[in-house]
Design an enzyme around this catalytic site. Sequence first.
Site, PDB file in Angstrom:
ATOM      1  N   CYS A 119      17.416  -6.594   7.773  1.00  0.00           N
ATOM      2  CA  CYS A 119      15.992  -6.674   8.400  1.00  0.00           C
ATOM      3  C   CYS A 119      15.568  -7.002   9.662  1.00  0.00           C
ATOM      4  O   CYS A 119      15.073  -7.250  10.901  1.00  0.00           O
ATOM      5  CB  CYS A 119      14.739  -5.723   7.682  1.00  0.00           C
ATOM      6  N   HIS A 170       8.299  -6.440  11.953  1.00  0.00           N
ATOM      7  CA  HIS A 170       8.883  -5.522  10.797  1.00  0.00           C
ATOM      8  C   HIS A 170       8.032  -3.796  10.895  1.00  0.00           C
ATOM      9  O   HIS A 170       7.290  -4.567  10.012  1.00  0.00           O
ATOM     10  CB  HIS A 170      10.113  -6.606   9.989  1.00  0.00           C
ATOM     11  N   ASN A 179      11.787   2.191   7.310  1.00  0.00           N
ATOM     12  CA  ASN A 179      12.351   0.997   8.127  1.00  0.00           C
ATOM     13  C   ASN A 179      13.975   0.965   8.627  1.00  0.00           C
ATOM     14  O   ASN A 179      14.296   1.978   7.728  1.00  0.00           O
ATOM     15  CB  ASN A 179      12.572   0.627   6.466  1.00  0.00           C
TER      16      ASN A 179
HETATM   17  O1  UT7 Z   1      13.047  -4.518   5.615  1.00  0.00           O
HETATM   18  C1  UT7 Z   1      13.140  -5.863   4.085  1.00  0.00           C
HETATM   19  C2  UT7 Z   1      12.461  -5.646   3.736  1.00  0.00           C
HETATM   20  N1  UT7 Z   1      11.947  -4.692   2.450  1.00  0.00           N
HETATM   21  C3  UT7 Z   1      10.393  -4.435   2.656  1.00  0.00           C
HETATM   22  O2  UT7 Z   1       9.883  -5.325   2.716  1.00  0.00           O
HETATM   23  C4  UT7 Z   1       9.453  -3.756   1.205  1.00  0.00           C
HETATM   24  C5  UT7 Z   1       8.750  -4.808   0.367  1.00  0.00           C
HETATM   25  N2  UT7 Z   1       8.703  -3.553  -1.011  1.00  0.00           N
HETATM   26  C6  UT7 Z   1       8.048  -2.471  -0.455  1.00  0.00           C
HETATM   27  O3  UT7 Z   1       8.201  -2.127   0.405  1.00  0.00           O
HETATM   28  C7  UT7 Z   1       7.534  -2.322  -1.641  1.00  0.00           C
HETATM   29  O4  UT7 Z   1       7.137  -3.491  -3.175  1.00  0.00           O
HETATM   30  C8  UT7 Z   1       8.180  -1.017  -2.035  1.00  0.00           C
HETATM   31  C9  UT7 Z   1       6.844   0.903  -0.904  1.00  0.00           C
HETATM   32  C10 UT7 Z   1       8.787  -0.344  -2.361  1.00  0.00           C
HETATM   33  C11 UT7 Z   1       6.715  -0.174  -3.573  1.00  0.00           C
HETATM   34  O5  UT7 Z   1       5.339  -0.486  -3.976  1.00  0.00           O
HETATM   35  P1  UT7 Z   1       4.977  -1.288  -5.291  1.00  0.00           P
HETATM   36  O6  UT7 Z   1       3.725  -0.747  -4.859  1.00  0.00           O
HETATM   37  O7  UT7 Z   1       5.458  -1.981  -5.146  1.00  0.00           O
HETATM   38  O8  UT7 Z   1       5.689  -0.105  -6.439  1.00  0.00           O
HETATM   39  P2  UT7 Z   1       6.529  -1.140  -7.722  1.00  0.00           P
HETATM   40  O9  UT7 Z   1       7.831  -1.099  -7.020  1.00  0.00           O
HETATM   41  O10 UT7 Z   1       5.511  -1.770  -8.071  1.00  0.00           O
HETATM   42  O11 UT7 Z   1       6.120   0.631  -8.382  1.00  0.00           O
HETATM   43  C12 UT7 Z   1       5.090   1.358  -8.721  1.00  0.00           C
HETATM   44  C13 UT7 Z   1       5.672   2.510  -9.606  1.00  0.00           C
HETATM   45  C14 UT7 Z   1       6.334   2.248 -10.672  1.00  0.00           C
HETATM   46  O12 UT7 Z   1       5.990   3.158 -11.524  1.00  0.00           O
HETATM   47  P3  UT7 Z   1       4.934   2.369 -12.920  1.00  0.00           P
HETATM   48  O13 UT7 Z   1       6.400   1.071 -13.209  1.00  0.00           O
HETATM   49  O14 UT7 Z   1       4.053   1.874 -12.334  1.00  0.00           O
HETATM   50  O15 UT7 Z   1       4.943   3.610 -14.038  1.00  0.00           O
HETATM   51  C15 UT7 Z   1       7.566   2.835  -9.641  1.00  0.00           C
HETATM   52  O16 UT7 Z   1       8.861   3.615 -11.175  1.00  0.00           O
HETATM   53  O17 UT7 Z   1       5.800   3.441  -8.446  1.00  0.00           O
HETATM   54  C16 UT7 Z   1       7.072   4.145  -8.907  1.00  0.00           C
HETATM   55  N3  UT7 Z   1       7.685   4.445  -8.049  1.00  0.00           N
HETATM   56  C17 UT7 Z   1       7.541   6.037  -7.003  1.00  0.00           C
HETATM   57  N4  UT7 Z   1       6.950   6.618  -7.418  1.00  0.00           N
HETATM   58  C18 UT7 Z   1       7.360   7.544  -7.081  1.00  0.00           C
HETATM   59  C19 UT7 Z   1       8.651   3.750  -7.206  1.00  0.00           C
HETATM   60  N5  UT7 Z   1       9.517   4.437  -5.872  1.00  0.00           N
HETATM   61  C20 UT7 Z   1       8.657   5.533  -6.412  1.00  0.00           C
HETATM   62  C21 UT7 Z   1       8.853   6.793  -5.648  1.00  0.00           C
HETATM   63  N6  UT7 Z   1       8.108   7.849  -5.956  1.00  0.00           N
HETATM   64  N7  UT7 Z   1       9.446   7.356  -4.616  1.00  0.00           N
END
Ligand code: UT7
Length: 324
Positions: free
Chosen positions: A114, A251, A281
């Site tokens: 990225c 970004h 993204n």
């Molecule tokens: O460009 C390269 C760099 N990349 C980035 O900068 C990405 C950085 N990371 C992020 O943007 C965030 O971490 C995400 C958007 C990917 C995820 O957000 P988060 O607030 O960190 O959520 P999480 O991964 O901690 O997941 C929270 C919950 C989980 O459920 P439980 O375990 O709490 O029951 C996931 O299973 O959200 C669930 N989850 C979803 N639910 C609905 C994960 N993806 C989804 C989804 N829809 N698409």
Amino acid sequence: MAVYSRIAGTGSGLPEKILTNKDLEQFVETSDEWIASRTGIRQRHVAAEGETTCDLAERAARAAMEAAGVTAAELDMIVVGTTTPDLIFPSTACLLQHRLGANGCAAFDVNAACSGFIYALSVADNFIRAGNAKTVLVVGAETLTRMLDWSDRNTCVLFGDGAGAVVLKADTEAGILSTHLHADGGKKELLYNPVGVSVGFKPEEKNAGVRVLMTGNEVFKHAVKALDAVVDETLEANGLQKSDLDWLIPHQANLRIIEATAKRLDMPMDRVIVTVHKHGNTSSGSVPLALDEAVRSGKIQRGQLLLLEAFGGGFTWGSALIRY
Ligand code: UT7
């Protein structure tokens, strides 16, 4: 007299097809509410069948060259930031060079995930400053959706396809004031695609490995920390204050990461260019797409001070401070 690179023109190339969060709800367990509140994304553009990274790069490049008033014959070099090249080789930059009719000039890809555009911009800037090129086309172009597992909600809701480009020209007036690049290869497993040439393609497991793997919340924490550090480093290197900045062009991975960087810089969100809601993204495409949109909408004016930054797989991260 010192030589700088100035942005002479910008351009974009986006696929026509749009996939909304509601569309995603139809085939993966997610919701518009979750995606929008956790990432800021509402929709993303997706390349049509047969539409490649080079197709998008070409559109962005032609628009940037037109805006700059630069012909193919004037290009000394083409640098394409991409992690989703059309082919393993030749590079997408070589394919693009031939399409543009710029045959003969140097052309190569930079893979910094990225951060690809920031890396490519920095390389081009250094060639110009060293007096080894006068006019350089710099592109960030990706078809990230080609390597998504559409059943993995952790990743498939995040990415989109697109390309942005700039033409840099040598000038005695700045221009790009500084670029700052970093990487930490020790965090590979947090964000990567395990398929590659010398580890084997595993063709028998159809598409099994060709996908982005990400530990999102860990990447999030590293991204915020690294971006905080690199924006501080950039201002310090130039002896500038936060209040000197006119625009932040970050970004576009996650609105919450963008807001964290804006907060670090004491910048209100109306001085931050945000396209993540429309584009998702787009990896290397995201910063130049945001830049082009802000230039064409008239937000960014000549003489203003811009801070560009990105973070991605590798990890890689970096910034560019630009007097536009
Ligand atoms: O460009 C390269 C760099 N990349 C980035 O900068 C990405 C950085 N990371 C992020 O943007 C965030 O971490 C995400 C958007 C990917 C995820 O957000 P988060 O607030 O960190 O959520 P999480 O991964 O901690 O997941 C929270 C919950 C989980 O459920 P439980 O375990 O709490 O029951 C996931 O299973 O959200 C669930 N989850 C979803 N639910 C609905 C994960 N993806 C989804 C989804 N829809 N698409």
